[in-house]
Design a protein around this motif. Structure first.
Motif: not given
Length: 409
Positions: A334-338
């Motif tokens: 899901i990506g680190t930003s999530a």
């Protein structure tokens, strides 16, 4: 009967044999310290043969269980990944499971070169089974200072030596260690590498004898044979010395269910497991803490052993590392930003854990205090609410006291 040397020039018609009625015996005593020998115990350093006043059978003798002293003190290796999380305890048998191509020989020689028991009489017996001449020369160079100090016995059965000698090498090493420990009052660490080469030699000899094979053509008695080697560690009540065993083996094809690591894991008290992923990140030693375990760590560390904060710090490190690994796998989807702020702090913790605690130079020896201080600095990457396995008073003190006061305490 087996011939331990080459048979070139042997006249079988004119050779006579006489059975002595006793097992193979070797001289034992402090005369071995500082010597470099082959796998049969013959000098390889240009010196005279080892002469002592006593000889002992290489098969050894079992220790009476009623006279065994329970394990209680650590052997410090100078490696943070081992001392902090998989502490080696005197009288323990703790194997290292490596993969082909990983630096297990470097780790074995580093442990043999810098291990200690806190100022008490200490010696190392290093048994190399099946190394190339290049690897054997590397081991000699790495262990030269300890050998010169009279604290090391080096036995090397190189890859081109007869395999029947390879079967004798670990037993010879343990026989020497037992005499140094129980007669000489020393704490002795026996490092044996590579036990997979030993098992291969055992399989070759078994096939030559025409014995019925077991799993993957290894002899059916492989378990009992390995046990007869590993179980020769311990401490006898009333005597000051002890024998600790650190076998190193490679897992063929990285298969931990292979007979040699599988049976070794059933006999020994834990394992230190190498990771190819960690090695590819350029981290030495490439140990996977979540796959590694020392079952005697709780009796050999903590108050009056190492430090009162050792066990809670180790438990918190493992728990946080397991959580960080889950979040890293999630971030790949899901990506680190999530991720939340707390979740991202776990990723920062994991990076600091590998960079500041696990990563170490092959010639670097760390004290236990240095290791645990590094562990605290790594844990403080996480919010206080995530450190539930640490006593609150200890955690509060770490967050408020300056480093000098922490060390003084």
């Amino acid at each position: 009967m087996e011939v331990l040397e080459g048979t070139a020039g042997m006249d079988t018609a004119g050779t006579r044999l006489e059975f002595t009625g006793e097992p193979l015996r070797v001289p034992v005593g402090p005369g071995w310290l500082g010597r470099i020998c082959n796998g049969r115990g013959d000098p390889a350093d240009g010196g005279p043969p080892v002469f002592t006043t006593r000889r002992a059978a290489v098969a050894g003798a079992p220790i009476n269980p009623g006279r065994c002293e329970p394990p209680a003190e650590p052997v410090l290796t100078g490696l943070s990944a081992i001392d902090a999380l998989t502490t080696l305890v005197r009288e323990q048998k703790l194997p290292v499971f490596s993969l082909p191509g990983l630096p297990h020989l470097e780790l074995a020689t580093q442990i043999a070169a810098q291990a200690n028991v806190g100022g008490e009489p200490f010696s190392v017996v290093f048994a190399g089974m099946g190394p190339t001449h290049t690897d054997a020369a590397f081991a000699q160079d790495a262990l030269a200072p300890r050998s010169a100090a009279g604290e090391l016995v080096l036995l090397l059965n190189t890859a081109d030596d007869p395999v029947i000698k390879r079967i004798l090498t670990p037993r010879l090493a343990l026989t020497i260690a037992e005499a140094l420990a129980f007669d000489g009052g020393r704490h002795v660490l026996v490092v044996m590498t590579d036990m997979t080469s030993y098992a291969e030699a055992l399989r070759e000899v078994s096939a030559a004898r025409g014995e019925v094979p077991g799993r993957r053509a290894y002899p059916g008695y492989l378990y009992s044979d390995l046990a007869s080697v590993y179980e020769r560690c311990g401490r006898i009540r009333g005597l000051p010395g002890s024998v600790t065993v650190l076998p190193v083996l490679t897992m063929p094809g990285g298969d931990i269910t292979h007979p040699v690591p599988d049976l070794t894991g059933n006999i020994t008290e834990g394992q230190i497991v190498f990771s190819r992923e960690v090695n590819e990140q350029g981290i030495y030693p490439p140990i996977d803490p979540l796959s590694s375990l020392s079952r005697l760590m709780r009796v050999g560390s903590g108050p009056n052993r190492t430090r009162p904060d050792h066990l809670p710090v180790a438990a918190q490190l493992v728990a946080a590392l397991a959580r960080a690994r889950q979040l890293r796998e999630l971030s790949e989807l899901i990506g680190t930003s999530a991720l939340s702020r707390i979740d991202r702090s776990y990723l920062d913790f994991e990076e600091a854990f590998r960079r500041d605690l696990v990563a170490q130079r092959p010639d670097e020896s760390r004290t236990l205090d240095d290791t645990l201080e590094r562990a605290w600095q790594v844990l403080l990457h996480l919010p206080a609410g995530e450190l539930a396995m640490l006593p609150s008073d200890l955690l509060d003190r770490r967050r408020t006291d300056p480093p000098a006061q922490q060390e003084a305490g």
